[in-house]
Design a protein around this motif. Structure first.
Motif, PDB file in Angstrom:
ATOM      1  N   ASP A  32      29.789  13.664 -94.284  1.00 35.44           N
ATOM      2  CA  ASP A  32      31.197  13.876 -94.594  1.00 35.44           C
ATOM      3  C   ASP A  32      32.063  13.796 -93.334  1.00 35.44           C
ATOM      4  O   ASP A  32      31.565  13.738 -92.220  1.00 35.44           O
ATOM      5  CB  ASP A  32      31.400  15.211 -95.302  1.00 35.44           C
ATOM      6  N   SER A  33      33.355  13.787 -93.524  1.00 33.36           N
ATOM      7  CA  SER A  33      34.274  13.620 -92.398  1.00 33.36           C
ATOM      8  C   SER A  33      34.253  14.810 -91.444  1.00 33.36           C
ATOM      9  O   SER A  33      34.515  14.649 -90.254  1.00 33.36           O
ATOM     10  CB  SER A  33      35.690  13.379 -92.901  1.00 33.36           C
ATOM     11  N   ALA A  34      33.945  15.998 -91.919  1.00 33.94           N
ATOM     12  CA  ALA A  34      33.872  17.165 -91.037  1.00 33.94           C
ATOM     13  C   ALA A  34      32.726  17.012 -90.029  1.00 33.94           C
ATOM     14  O   ALA A  34      32.878  17.328 -88.845  1.00 33.94           O
ATOM     15  CB  ALA A  34      33.694  18.438 -91.847  1.00 33.94           C
ATOM     16  N   ALA A  35      31.588  16.534 -90.502  1.00 38.64           N
ATOM     17  CA  ALA A  35      30.458  16.319 -89.602  1.00 38.64           C
ATOM     18  C   ALA A  35      30.766  15.203 -88.605  1.00 38.64           C
ATOM     19  O   ALA A  35      30.430  15.301 -87.425  1.00 38.64           O
ATOM     20  CB  ALA A  35      29.205  15.976 -90.393  1.00 38.64           C
ATOM     21  N   THR A  36      31.422  14.164 -89.073  1.00 35.07           N
ATOM     22  CA  THR A  36      31.793  13.062 -88.194  1.00 35.07           C
ATOM     23  C   THR A  36      32.761  13.534 -87.117  1.00 35.07           C
ATOM     24  O   THR A  36      32.591  13.228 -85.934  1.00 35.07           O
ATOM     25  CB  THR A  36      32.444  11.928 -89.006  1.00 35.07           C
ATOM     26  N   GLY A  37      33.763  14.294 -87.511  1.00 34.60           N
ATOM     27  CA  GLY A  37      34.734  14.803 -86.551  1.00 34.60           C
ATOM     28  C   GLY A  37      34.102  15.725 -85.533  1.00 34.60           C
ATOM     29  O   GLY A  37      34.440  15.678 -84.350  1.00 34.60           O
ATOM     30  N   SER A  38      33.182  16.563 -85.971  1.00 37.70           N
ATOM     31  CA  SER A  38      32.535  17.483 -85.032  1.00 37.70           C
ATOM     32  C   SER A  38      31.664  16.726 -84.037  1.00 37.70           C
ATOM     33  O   SER A  38      31.560  17.131 -82.872  1.00 37.70           O
ATOM     34  CB  SER A  38      31.722  18.531 -85.780  1.00 37.70           C
ATOM     35  N   MET A  39      31.055  15.624 -84.462  1.00 42.81           N
ATOM     36  CA  MET A  39      30.263  14.820 -83.526  1.00 42.81           C
ATOM     37  C   MET A  39      31.147  14.193 -82.458  1.00 42.81           C
ATOM     38  O   MET A  39      30.781  14.151 -81.283  1.00 42.81           O
ATOM     39  CB  MET A  39      29.498  13.718 -84.269  1.00 42.81           C
ATOM     40  N   ALA A  76      27.786   7.683 -68.759  1.00 42.92           N
ATOM     41  CA  ALA A  76      28.217   9.066 -68.968  1.00 42.92           C
ATOM     42  C   ALA A  76      29.453   9.162 -69.853  1.00 42.92           C
ATOM     43  O   ALA A  76      29.930  10.259 -70.132  1.00 42.92           O
ATOM     44  CB  ALA A  76      28.496   9.736 -67.624  1.00 42.92           C
ATOM     45  N   MET A  77      29.973   8.045 -70.297  1.00 41.53           N
ATOM     46  CA  MET A  77      31.170   8.027 -71.142  1.00 41.53           C
ATOM     47  C   MET A  77      30.855   8.592 -72.531  1.00 41.53           C
ATOM     48  O   MET A  77      29.717   8.537 -72.985  1.00 41.53           O
ATOM     49  CB  MET A  77      31.708   6.606 -71.273  1.00 41.53           C
ATOM     50  N   PRO A  78      31.863   9.121 -73.222  1.00 42.81           N
ATOM     51  CA  PRO A  78      31.611   9.682 -74.557  1.00 42.81           C
ATOM     52  C   PRO A  78      31.184   8.613 -75.554  1.00 42.81           C
ATOM     53  O   PRO A  78      31.594   7.464 -75.473  1.00 42.81           O
ATOM     54  CB  PRO A  78      32.958  10.289 -74.960  1.00 42.81           C
ATOM     55  N   SER A  79      30.352   9.012 -76.468  1.00 42.42           N
ATOM     56  CA  SER A  79      29.822   8.060 -77.455  1.00 42.42           C
ATOM     57  C   SER A  79      30.363   8.369 -78.845  1.00 42.42           C
ATOM     58  O   SER A  79      29.638   8.312 -79.826  1.00 42.42           O
ATOM     59  CB  SER A  79      28.304   8.125 -77.453  1.00 42.42           C
ATOM     60  N   GLY A  80      31.630   8.687 -78.933  1.00 43.24           N
ATOM     61  CA  GLY A  80      32.244   9.038 -80.206  1.00 43.24           C
ATOM     62  C   GLY A  80      32.196   7.921 -81.218  1.00 43.24           C
ATOM     63  O   GLY A  80      31.978   8.144 -82.410  1.00 43.24           O
ATOM     64  N   PHE A  81      32.375   6.709 -80.766  1.00 39.43           N
ATOM     65  CA  PHE A  81      32.357   5.571 -81.680  1.00 39.43           C
ATOM     66  C   PHE A  81      30.999   5.451 -82.363  1.00 39.43           C
ATOM     67  O   PHE A  81      30.915   5.211 -83.561  1.00 39.43           O
ATOM     68  CB  PHE A  81      32.695   4.290 -80.920  1.00 39.43           C
ATOM     69  N   PHE A  82      29.928   5.613 -81.608  1.00 39.80           N
ATOM     70  CA  PHE A  82      28.598   5.514 -82.194  1.00 39.80           C
ATOM     71  C   PHE A  82      28.316   6.675 -83.136  1.00 39.80           C
ATOM     72  O   PHE A  82      27.600   6.521 -84.120  1.00 39.80           O
ATOM     73  CB  PHE A  82      27.531   5.429 -81.099  1.00 39.80           C
ATOM     74  N   GLY A  83      28.891   7.831 -82.854  1.00 40.68           N
ATOM     75  CA  GLY A  83      28.755   8.958 -83.774  1.00 40.68           C
ATOM     76  C   GLY A  83      29.358   8.649 -85.126  1.00 40.68           C
ATOM     77  O   GLY A  83      28.802   8.998 -86.169  1.00 40.68           O
ATOM     78  N   ILE A  84      30.491   7.978 -85.114  1.00 39.82           N
ATOM     79  CA  ILE A  84      31.133   7.601 -86.374  1.00 39.82           C
ATOM     80  C   ILE A  84      30.276   6.584 -87.116  1.00 39.82           C
ATOM     81  O   ILE A  84      30.089   6.679 -88.334  1.00 39.82           O
ATOM     82  CB  ILE A  84      32.550   7.055 -86.104  1.00 39.82           C
ATOM     83  N   LEU A  85      29.733   5.612 -86.399  1.00 40.77           N
ATOM     84  CA  LEU A  85      28.875   4.614 -87.051  1.00 40.77           C
ATOM     85  C   LEU A  85      27.625   5.242 -87.656  1.00 40.77           C
ATOM     86  O   LEU A  85      27.226   4.901 -88.769  1.00 40.77           O
ATOM     87  CB  LEU A  85      28.477   3.525 -86.058  1.00 40.77           C
ATOM     88  N   PHE A  86      26.999   6.159 -86.932  1.00 41.81           N
ATOM     89  CA  PHE A  86      25.814   6.825 -87.467  1.00 41.81           C
ATOM     90  C   PHE A  86      26.169   7.692 -88.669  1.00 41.81           C
ATOM     91  O   PHE A  86      25.402   7.788 -89.624  1.00 41.81           O
ATOM     92  CB  PHE A  86      25.123   7.672 -86.396  1.00 41.81           C
ATOM     93  N   ALA A  87      27.314   8.325 -88.632  1.00 47.42           N
ATOM     94  CA  ALA A  87      27.735   9.163 -89.751  1.00 47.42           C
ATOM     95  C   ALA A  87      27.944   8.329 -91.008  1.00 47.42           C
ATOM     96  O   ALA A  87      27.585   8.747 -92.110  1.00 47.42           O
ATOM     97  CB  ALA A  87      29.008   9.915 -89.403  1.00 47.42           C
ATOM     98  N   VAL A  88      28.500   7.158 -90.850  1.00 49.53           N
ATOM     99  CA  VAL A  88      28.698   6.274 -92.001  1.00 49.53           C
ATOM    100  C   VAL A  88      27.345   5.824 -92.548  1.00 49.53           C
ATOM    101  O   VAL A  88      27.127   5.806 -93.768  1.00 49.53           O
ATOM    102  CB  VAL A  88      29.573   5.061 -91.610  1.00 49.53           C
ATOM    103  N   ASP A  89      26.425   5.484 -91.649  1.00 49.06           N
ATOM    104  CA  ASP A  89      25.092   5.040 -92.086  1.00 49.06           C
ATOM    105  C   ASP A  89      24.341   6.136 -92.835  1.00 49.06           C
ATOM    106  O   ASP A  89      23.634   5.864 -93.799  1.00 49.06           O
ATOM    107  CB  ASP A  89      24.248   4.584 -90.895  1.00 49.06           C
TER     108      ASP A  89
END
Length: 56
Positions: A27-34, A10-23
């Motif tokens: 842009d950084s706005a979409a990454t930040g919102s994720m 149940a922990m946040p998956s922010g790190f994986f959101g950043i990895l998927f955004a890079v892949d």
């Protein structure tokens, strides 16, 4: 052991959101919102899971 595994999932998956955004070259706005959305949803999820698995 199962309760702890459920709690960790149940922990946040922010790190994986950043990895998927890079892949996907987002842009950084979409990454930040994720990251923000994941963190906000995890607050509700963690509170619910803790209340269900570890009652007083």
């Amino acid at each position: 052991m199962a309760k702890i595994a459920i709690l960790i999932s149940a922990m946040p998956s922010g790190f994986f959101g950043i990895l998927f955004a890079v892949d996907y070259r987002l842009d950084s706005a979409a990454t930040g919102s994720m990251v923000v959305a994941s963190t906000l949803f995890s607050i509700v999820t963690l509170a619910t899971v803790i209340a269900l698995l570890f009652p007083f």
